[in-house]
Design a protein around this motif. Sequence first.
Motif, PDB file in Angstrom:
ATOM      1  N   ILE A   1      10.336   8.106  -8.788  1.00 31.99           N
ATOM      2  CA  ILE A   1       9.840   7.766  -7.873  1.00 31.99           C
ATOM      3  C   ILE A   1       8.649   6.793  -8.436  1.00 31.99           C
ATOM      4  O   ILE A   1       8.148   5.568  -7.875  1.00 31.99           O
ATOM      5  CB  ILE A   1       9.157   8.734  -6.755  1.00 31.99           C
ATOM      6  CG1 ILE A   1      10.267   9.621  -6.160  1.00 31.99           C
ATOM      7  CG2 ILE A   1       8.363   8.345  -5.770  1.00 31.99           C
ATOM      8  CD1 ILE A   1       9.687  10.586  -5.135  1.00 31.99           C
ATOM      9  N   ALA A   2       8.091   7.374  -9.449  1.00 31.39           N
ATOM     10  CA  ALA A   2       6.849   6.386 -10.041  1.00 31.39           C
ATOM     11  C   ALA A   2       7.610   5.327 -10.919  1.00 31.39           C
ATOM     12  O   ALA A   2       6.852   4.497 -11.041  1.00 31.39           O
ATOM     13  CB  ALA A   2       6.114   7.381 -11.136  1.00 31.39           C
TER      14      ALA A   2
ATOM     15  N   ALA B   1       0.904  -1.095  -0.086  1.00 29.20           N
ATOM     16  CA  ALA B   1      -0.074  -0.166  -0.030  1.00 29.20           C
ATOM     17  C   ALA B   1       0.851   1.213  -0.028  1.00 29.20           C
ATOM     18  O   ALA B   1       0.562   2.280  -0.648  1.00 29.20           O
ATOM     19  CB  ALA B   1      -0.945  -0.108   1.155  1.00 29.20           C
ATOM     20  N   PHE B   2       2.007   1.366   0.666  1.00 30.22           N
ATOM     21  CA  PHE B   2       2.568   2.306   0.882  1.00 30.22           C
ATOM     22  C   PHE B   2       3.624   2.711  -0.285  1.00 30.22           C
ATOM     23  O   PHE B   2       3.598   3.756  -1.040  1.00 30.22           O
ATOM     24  CB  PHE B   2       3.717   2.270   1.874  1.00 30.22           C
ATOM     25  CG  PHE B   2       4.581   3.468   2.245  1.00 30.22           C
ATOM     26  CD1 PHE B   2       4.057   4.431   3.430  1.00 30.22           C
ATOM     27  CD2 PHE B   2       5.913   3.748   1.568  1.00 30.22           C
ATOM     28  CE1 PHE B   2       4.589   5.629   3.475  1.00 30.22           C
ATOM     29  CE2 PHE B   2       6.544   4.786   2.006  1.00 30.22           C
ATOM     30  CZ  PHE B   2       6.033   5.892   2.961  1.00 30.22           C
ATOM     31  N   VAL B   3       4.197   1.861  -0.862  1.00 30.48           N
ATOM     32  CA  VAL B   3       4.987   1.913  -2.125  1.00 30.48           C
ATOM     33  C   VAL B   3       4.018   2.245  -3.341  1.00 30.48           C
ATOM     34  O   VAL B   3       4.347   3.210  -4.073  1.00 30.48           O
ATOM     35  CB  VAL B   3       5.794   0.627  -2.465  1.00 30.48           C
ATOM     36  CG1 VAL B   3       6.579   0.813  -3.624  1.00 30.48           C
ATOM     37  CG2 VAL B   3       6.833   0.390  -1.421  1.00 30.48           C
ATOM     38  N   ALA B   4       3.091   1.368  -3.395  1.00 28.86           N
ATOM     39  CA  ALA B   4       1.701   1.844  -4.467  1.00 28.86           C
ATOM     40  C   ALA B   4       1.344   3.425  -4.487  1.00 28.86           C
ATOM     41  O   ALA B   4       1.413   3.956  -5.256  1.00 28.86           O
ATOM     42  CB  ALA B   4       0.804   0.824  -4.339  1.00 28.86           C
ATOM     43  N   SER B   5       0.921   3.701  -3.086  1.00 29.71           N
ATOM     44  CA  SER B   5       0.877   4.932  -2.785  1.00 29.71           C
ATOM     45  C   SER B   5       1.411   6.055  -3.395  1.00 29.71           C
ATOM     46  O   SER B   5       1.062   7.264  -4.028  1.00 29.71           O
ATOM     47  CB  SER B   5      -0.123   5.278  -1.554  1.00 29.71           C
ATOM     48  OG  SER B   5       0.994   5.099  -0.464  1.00 29.71           O
ATOM     49  N   VAL B   6       2.839   5.829  -3.062  1.00 27.69           N
ATOM     50  CA  VAL B   6       3.774   7.096  -3.252  1.00 27.69           C
ATOM     51  C   VAL B   6       3.999   6.753  -4.992  1.00 27.69           C
ATOM     52  O   VAL B   6       4.165   7.772  -5.415  1.00 27.69           O
ATOM     53  CB  VAL B   6       5.097   6.764  -2.471  1.00 27.69           C
ATOM     54  CG1 VAL B   6       6.230   7.516  -3.109  1.00 27.69           C
ATOM     55  CG2 VAL B   6       4.893   6.827  -0.950  1.00 27.69           C
TER      56      VAL B   6
ATOM     57  N   ALA C   1       1.710  11.692   0.358  1.00 23.30           N
ATOM     58  CA  ALA C   1       2.847  11.164   0.520  1.00 23.30           C
ATOM     59  C   ALA C   1       3.886  11.148  -0.634  1.00 23.30           C
ATOM     60  O   ALA C   1       5.054  11.146  -0.498  1.00 23.30           O
ATOM     61  CB  ALA C   1       2.729   9.484   0.970  1.00 23.30           C
ATOM     62  N   ALA C   2       3.363  11.128  -1.786  1.00 27.83           N
ATOM     63  CA  ALA C   2       4.156  11.441  -3.095  1.00 27.83           C
ATOM     64  C   ALA C   2       4.871  12.592  -2.981  1.00 27.83           C
ATOM     65  O   ALA C   2       5.997  12.747  -3.355  1.00 27.83           O
ATOM     66  CB  ALA C   2       3.195  11.159  -4.509  1.00 27.83           C
ATOM     67  N   MET C   3       3.984  13.599  -2.707  1.00 26.22           N
ATOM     68  CA  MET C   3       4.546  15.016  -2.845  1.00 26.22           C
ATOM     69  C   MET C   3       5.405  15.340  -1.672  1.00 26.22           C
ATOM     70  O   MET C   3       6.698  15.838  -1.942  1.00 26.22           O
ATOM     71  CB  MET C   3       3.381  16.001  -2.526  1.00 26.22           C
ATOM     72  CG  MET C   3       3.703  17.463  -2.757  1.00 26.22           C
ATOM     73  SD  MET C   3       4.714  18.032  -3.922  1.00 26.22           S
ATOM     74  CE  MET C   3       3.301  18.486  -5.140  1.00 26.22           C
ATOM     75  N   ALA C   4       5.248  14.434  -0.573  1.00 25.09           N
ATOM     76  CA  ALA C   4       6.338  14.580   0.464  1.00 25.09           C
ATOM     77  C   ALA C   4       7.457  13.983  -0.046  1.00 25.09           C
ATOM     78  O   ALA C   4       8.609  14.596   0.232  1.00 25.09           O
ATOM     79  CB  ALA C   4       5.633  13.867   1.864  1.00 25.09           C
TER      80      ALA C   4
END
Lengths: 401, 396
Positions: B88-89, B54-59, B219-222
């Motif tokens: 990051i994507a 979930a974390f990796v996918a969300s970022v 989270a991606a922006m952070a």
Amino acid sequence: MRVLIQHIILVQNMSEIQRIPPSGRRLYGITAIFDNPDKVLSATKAATQEGYKDFDVYSPYPIHGLDNAMKLKPSRIGVVTLVLAMIGVVSILLFTWWTNSVNYPLIIGGKPYFAWPSYIPITFEMAVLFGAVSTVISLIAIWLGLPRNSHPLHDTEFMKKVSSDRFGVCVEATDPKFDEKQTMDFLQRLGGENVELAYYEVHELSLRKAVLDPKFVGAMVIVAVASSGATYFSLNKMLLMRPWSSLNNQFKVLPESRSTFYADGFAMRPPVEGTVARGHMPYIFSGNMPSAEKYMKNPLLPTPRVMEVGQRDFNTYCSPCHGYFGDGDSRLQGQFPSPPSLHSDTLRHAPDGHFYQVMTDGFQNVMPSYARQIPRDERWAIVWYIRALQRAEHAKGSDVK
Amino acid sequence: MITTDKTVALKTVKLPESFSRISWSLLIIGIILTLLSFAVNPKHASFGLIMTLAFVASVGIGSLFWVGIEYVSSAVWSTALRRPFEFIAGVIPFLIVIAIPLLLKMHTVFEWTRKSLLKTDPALVIKAPYLNEPFFIVRTLVVFGIWWLFYYLIIKNSKLQDTTRDPKLTARNVRLSAAFMPIFGITLTIFSIDWMMSLTPDWFSTVFGVYFFSGAVLAAMAFATLLIVKLNERNLFPVKLTADHYYNLGAFLFAFVNFWAYIGFSQFMLQWYGNLTVETAWYIPRMHGSWAVISIALVLVHFIIPFFALLTKPAKMNPHRLVFMSVWILFAHALDIYWIVMPVYDPGGATFGLSELAFLIASAGIILTVFSYKAKSNNLVPVGDPKLQRGLEFHI
């Protein structure tokens, strides 16, 4: 009196005249027009470098980097917004808490009195409302200086240009470095066109007079009358006209009217067979004293609260005829037959159901039914009070401690 | 399309070796810890792996969303900062690797896979046409496939522009991104429903997809802010970014912190007010015992503290504050995912063990390794983008 007023006006005019320089007009500043934002930006930088402080730049749209070029300090209006938004938050939380848990405690949806999650949306709205409205009001009041309704640059050629397609700089006369000739030369050297002197109008010199300007006052009165009139009209008249009156003219059945829906034409329908009114309790001993005496028992216990209610109701409903102690000493001065005493042997030994039946049904066409005035439980409380009165009249030795 | 004839002054920079060393070691430690946790307690470890996914996918998908938004809105300010988002994507193709162990052993985590429950729970019978194993696997593959497809196409055009400097590639990416936006909304909702909401199969919330979206883009922006500001402050970014760029990054962090709180509270308030058994069943374990402490901590860590820390304009421009708050928000996002997933594993109380540690280290390791690998082989700024020069001259 009139002389006095004239004198005051004269003194005011004198003081105004004293402030106006010999040329007859007071200088506000020097204006210059520039063609494009790049030019006005570089002119601004040059003016800042030259040491000018009291000057302003006019543009029909925001120019990026202008605040840096003017060396403006960051606006502190955010503090006003934050403080007032917080006041909004605190006041609405206090308001919801006070109305829902103190002034009129009401359980809604089985939630606690102070159900804070349901107050968060209104708290959020109030934070936004207080923050936004106070920001606008403080902008108008503090930064624009509300009592001033006119400005020396207002209605000038300069203002017409800089609010459509030109960019302008105005160096104000209050600047310590301001010098009529040097500043004019300086602005011309920067490439400014139409470098001109801008003067105060006479009425702009006095703040008080500007607010009392008949045009301004007239406009304010028109706005006030128009807005309150429009509000009155829309809420009291317009809503009753078509098509807004739809809520008044609903498609519904009125009592005693004819219905086209039912075959028998009656709009009012009888209740369904066996329907009982809410809270209705059938009374089966009506007119049947022997059964009432035989089968009914007082459902209440003689608690202090029951005795209190019994006494209150007895004094209210029974005492006018029966007397405060049940002796039958009516306060009606013989205008109505006095009842017999409640302390007779027959009544002392009568069962509780007897008194309840009399109160519910009435007695011998003399005492009416009190079933409509006194609720069921309170009639039983009165029975307990009558018992207490009877016991007090015929106390035994063991009752005294 | 406007092309600029000004050439952008680029520094030649190289990421320090220590960066990729640290990333690789985090990744390897994370993998070892994950394997160890599977040896110790496979069920606990499976839930930990769901958190990692979930974390990796969300970022990752959040970063692709920001890239797409930049194209669709023709944003200028972020052009110079787009590459870190693209790097990051780059975790998107690896999502399937994390998901495969879970797809093979779905019974350990997903209650609805048990056939015996279908007899006692009528709600699951109604949901069975959606919640069944074959369809779940197909959905997962389709969602990851779509993400990978858009990632591949958009990044290919962006990279190609570095050499050809063809403005038509920007136009092509604008069209691709416009197509991606609605598809992103639908696929992200499906992903969040499948991998997080279905852990409590009786529960449903119509806003859950939006809730996960708010956390993901934040989270991606952070993550990107952390890397961009850190690189720029150490003079490792090929162009000089100004405080105005920082301000926009900070403003987006601030905005999405608020958006997350808004959506999270909307979900909570409606279910609390409605007080229906199917809805409150999700909140009851989270409002009792030590989970209640985590819930309150989540509100403080994910909303109240970042709100005040990023409220003022100088704070949004301050690089130290931005770096600190980016790490803080990433931790808050990890806590958010922990709060979503782990009460299903142990409704009795908050857990912390090898699996949680593996989740934190592996997530950071995967994203950082992919970033350092991509940063080595690509330009750190899109040098061929026609908007680059205007983006560098950006003023708020």
